[in-house]
Design a protein around this motif. Structure first.
Motif, PDB file in Angstrom:
ATOM      1  N   LEU A  10       0.814  -1.215   0.000  1.00 27.26           N
ATOM      2  CA  LEU A  10       0.000   0.000   0.000  1.00 27.26           C
ATOM      3  C   LEU A  10       0.844   1.259   0.000  1.00 27.26           C
ATOM      4  O   LEU A  10       1.989   1.263   0.444  1.00 27.26           O
ATOM      5  N   ASN A  11       0.253   2.334  -0.478  1.00 28.40           N
ATOM      6  CA  ASN A  11       0.854   3.660  -0.410  1.00 28.40           C
ATOM      7  C   ASN A  11       0.357   4.368   0.846  1.00 28.40           C
ATOM      8  O   ASN A  11      -0.727   4.054   1.352  1.00 28.40           O
ATOM      9  N   ALA A  12       1.111   5.338   1.314  1.00 25.64           N
ATOM     10  CA  ALA A  12       0.716   6.119   2.493  1.00 25.64           C
ATOM     11  C   ALA A  12      -0.695   6.663   2.307  1.00 25.64           C
ATOM     12  O   ALA A  12      -1.030   7.188   1.247  1.00 25.64           O
ATOM     13  N   GLY A  13      -1.520   6.491   3.326  1.00 26.92           N
ATOM     14  CA  GLY A  13      -2.889   6.981   3.291  1.00 26.92           C
ATOM     15  C   GLY A  13      -3.906   5.973   2.777  1.00 26.92           C
ATOM     16  O   GLY A  13      -5.105   6.148   2.985  1.00 26.92           O
ATOM     17  N   ASP A  14      -3.443   4.926   2.103  1.00 29.64           N
ATOM     18  CA  ASP A  14      -4.362   3.881   1.648  1.00 29.64           C
ATOM     19  C   ASP A  14      -4.972   3.180   2.853  1.00 29.64           C
ATOM     20  O   ASP A  14      -4.338   3.071   3.901  1.00 29.64           O
ATOM     21  N   GLU A  15      -6.191   2.688   2.680  1.00 27.49           N
ATOM     22  CA  GLU A  15      -6.874   1.967   3.753  1.00 27.49           C
ATOM     23  C   GLU A  15      -7.282   0.580   3.281  1.00 27.49           C
ATOM     24  O   GLU A  15      -7.573   0.376   2.103  1.00 27.49           O
ATOM     25  N   ILE A  16      -7.285  -0.349   4.229  1.00 28.84           N
ATOM     26  CA  ILE A  16      -7.814  -1.688   3.962  1.00 28.84           C
ATOM     27  C   ILE A  16      -8.787  -2.062   5.062  1.00 28.84           C
ATOM     28  O   ILE A  16      -8.727  -1.528   6.175  1.00 28.84           O
ATOM     29  N   LYS A  17      -9.663  -2.974   4.728  1.00 25.43           N
ATOM     30  CA  LYS A  17     -10.611  -3.528   5.692  1.00 25.43           C
ATOM     31  C   LYS A  17     -10.296  -5.020   5.789  1.00 25.43           C
ATOM     32  O   LYS A  17     -10.294  -5.724   4.788  1.00 25.43           O
ATOM     33  N   VAL A  18      -9.989  -5.472   6.999  1.00 24.15           N
ATOM     34  CA  VAL A  18      -9.626  -6.866   7.234  1.00 24.15           C
ATOM     35  C   VAL A  18     -10.749  -7.519   8.029  1.00 24.15           C
ATOM     36  O   VAL A  18     -11.153  -7.003   9.077  1.00 24.15           O
ATOM     37  N   THR A  19     -11.242  -8.655   7.546  1.00 28.68           N
ATOM     38  CA  THR A  19     -12.293  -9.406   8.227  1.00 28.68           C
ATOM     39  C   THR A  19     -11.702 -10.728   8.706  1.00 28.68           C
ATOM     40  O   THR A  19     -11.104 -11.453   7.912  1.00 28.68           O
ATOM     41  N   CYS A  20     -11.859 -11.019  10.002  1.00 29.88           N
ATOM     42  CA  CYS A  20     -11.266 -12.224  10.592  1.00 29.88           C
ATOM     43  C   CYS A  20     -12.313 -12.985  11.393  1.00 29.88           C
ATOM     44  O   CYS A  20     -13.210 -12.387  11.993  1.00 29.88           O
ATOM     45  N   THR A  21     -12.151 -14.305  11.421  1.00 31.11           N
ATOM     46  CA  THR A  21     -12.998 -15.138  12.273  1.00 31.11           C
ATOM     47  C   THR A  21     -12.187 -15.769  13.405  1.00 31.11           C
ATOM     48  O   THR A  21     -12.772 -16.317  14.330  1.00 31.11           O
ATOM     49  N   ASP A  22     -10.879 -15.673  13.347  1.00 33.37           N
ATOM     50  CA  ASP A  22     -10.013 -16.230  14.380  1.00 33.37           C
ATOM     51  C   ASP A  22     -10.018 -15.294  15.592  1.00 33.37           C
ATOM     52  O   ASP A  22      -9.652 -14.124  15.475  1.00 33.37           O
ATOM     53  N   PRO A  23     -10.412 -15.783  16.774  1.00 32.98           N
ATOM     54  CA  PRO A  23     -10.455 -14.930  17.971  1.00 32.98           C
ATOM     55  C   PRO A  23      -9.108 -14.294  18.319  1.00 32.98           C
ATOM     56  O   PRO A  23      -9.064 -13.210  18.892  1.00 32.98           O
ATOM     57  N   LEU A  24      -8.015 -14.934  17.939  1.00 35.82           N
ATOM     58  CA  LEU A  24      -6.696 -14.371  18.242  1.00 35.82           C
ATOM     59  C   LEU A  24      -6.381 -13.133  17.412  1.00 35.82           C
ATOM     60  O   LEU A  24      -5.456 -12.387  17.734  1.00 35.82           O
ATOM     61  N   ARG A  39      -1.849   2.613  11.118  1.00 36.55           N
ATOM     62  CA  ARG A  39      -2.862   3.130  12.044  1.00 36.55           C
ATOM     63  C   ARG A  39      -4.138   2.295  11.986  1.00 36.55           C
ATOM     64  O   ARG A  39      -4.690   2.067  10.911  1.00 36.55           O
ATOM     65  N   LEU A  40      -4.578   1.862  13.163  1.00 39.43           N
ATOM     66  CA  LEU A  40      -5.844   1.154  13.282  1.00 39.43           C
ATOM     67  C   LEU A  40      -6.936   2.209  13.425  1.00 39.43           C
ATOM     68  O   LEU A  40      -7.019   2.908  14.426  1.00 39.43           O
ATOM     69  N   ILE A  41      -7.746   2.340  12.393  1.00 34.99           N
ATOM     70  CA  ILE A  41      -8.796   3.356  12.368  1.00 34.99           C
ATOM     71  C   ILE A  41     -10.010   2.895  13.158  1.00 34.99           C
ATOM     72  O   ILE A  41     -10.618   3.668  13.892  1.00 34.99           O
ATOM     73  N   GLU A  42     -10.353   1.630  12.987  1.00 37.17           N
ATOM     74  CA  GLU A  42     -11.593   1.117  13.577  1.00 37.17           C
ATOM     75  C   GLU A  42     -11.468  -0.385  13.781  1.00 37.17           C
ATOM     76  O   GLU A  42     -10.842  -1.081  12.991  1.00 37.17           O
ATOM     77  N   GLN A  43     -12.070  -0.847  14.876  1.00 40.75           N
ATOM     78  CA  GLN A  43     -12.120  -2.278  15.171  1.00 40.75           C
ATOM     79  C   GLN A  43     -13.479  -2.564  15.787  1.00 40.75           C
ATOM     80  O   GLN A  43     -13.888  -1.897  16.723  1.00 40.75           O
ATOM     81  N   ILE A  54      -7.673  -0.361   8.586  1.00 40.89           N
ATOM     82  CA  ILE A  54      -6.283   0.000   8.812  1.00 40.89           C
ATOM     83  C   ILE A  54      -5.851   0.990   7.738  1.00 40.89           C
ATOM     84  O   ILE A  54      -6.157   0.811   6.551  1.00 40.89           O
ATOM     85  N   ALA A  55      -5.110   2.030   8.153  1.00 46.71           N
ATOM     86  CA  ALA A  55      -4.558   3.002   7.213  1.00 46.71           C
ATOM     87  C   ALA A  55      -3.044   2.860   7.187  1.00 46.71           C
ATOM     88  O   ALA A  55      -2.403   2.725   8.233  1.00 46.71           O
ATOM     89  N   LYS A  56      -2.491   2.857   5.988  1.00 43.39           N
ATOM     90  CA  LYS A  56      -1.049   2.796   5.808  1.00 43.39           C
ATOM     91  C   LYS A  56      -0.460   4.146   6.199  1.00 43.39           C
ATOM     92  O   LYS A  56      -0.888   5.185   5.724  1.00 43.39           O
ATOM     93  N   ALA A  57       0.506   4.103   7.088  1.00 42.91           N
ATOM     94  CA  ALA A  57       1.167   5.329   7.531  1.00 42.91           C
ATOM     95  C   ALA A  57       2.281   5.700   6.561  1.00 42.91           C
ATOM     96  O   ALA A  57       2.833   4.857   5.870  1.00 42.91           O
TER      97      ALA A  57
END
Length: 61
Positions: A10-24, A39-43, A54-57
């Motif tokens: 990713l480039n600086a400022g790009d954002e991704i959304k990660v979806t997980c089912t693993d509790p860890l 940077r973690l924007i939201e969880q 997540i936003a790429k710093a």
């Protein structure tokens, strides 16, 4: 970890959304973000899934 590989592309400022089912992931993803300097924007939880935005710093590894 797939998230780490994607963050590297990713480039600086790009954002991704990660979806997980693993509790860890509730521990692993925030630790990854601290390590990379990004940077973690939201969880939040949606049913059995954890969602992370997540936003790429700038200058992150």
């Amino acid at each position: 970890m797939k998230t780490r590989k994607i963050l590297r592309t990713l480039n600086a400022g790009d954002e991704i959304k990660v979806t997980c089912t693993d509790p860890l992931a509730a521990i692993d993803i925030p630790n990854l973000i601290r390590e990379t300097g990004d940077r973690l924007i939201e969880q939040y939880v949606d049913g059995k899934r954890m969602i992370f935005r997540i936003a790429k710093a700038s200058g992150a590894h």
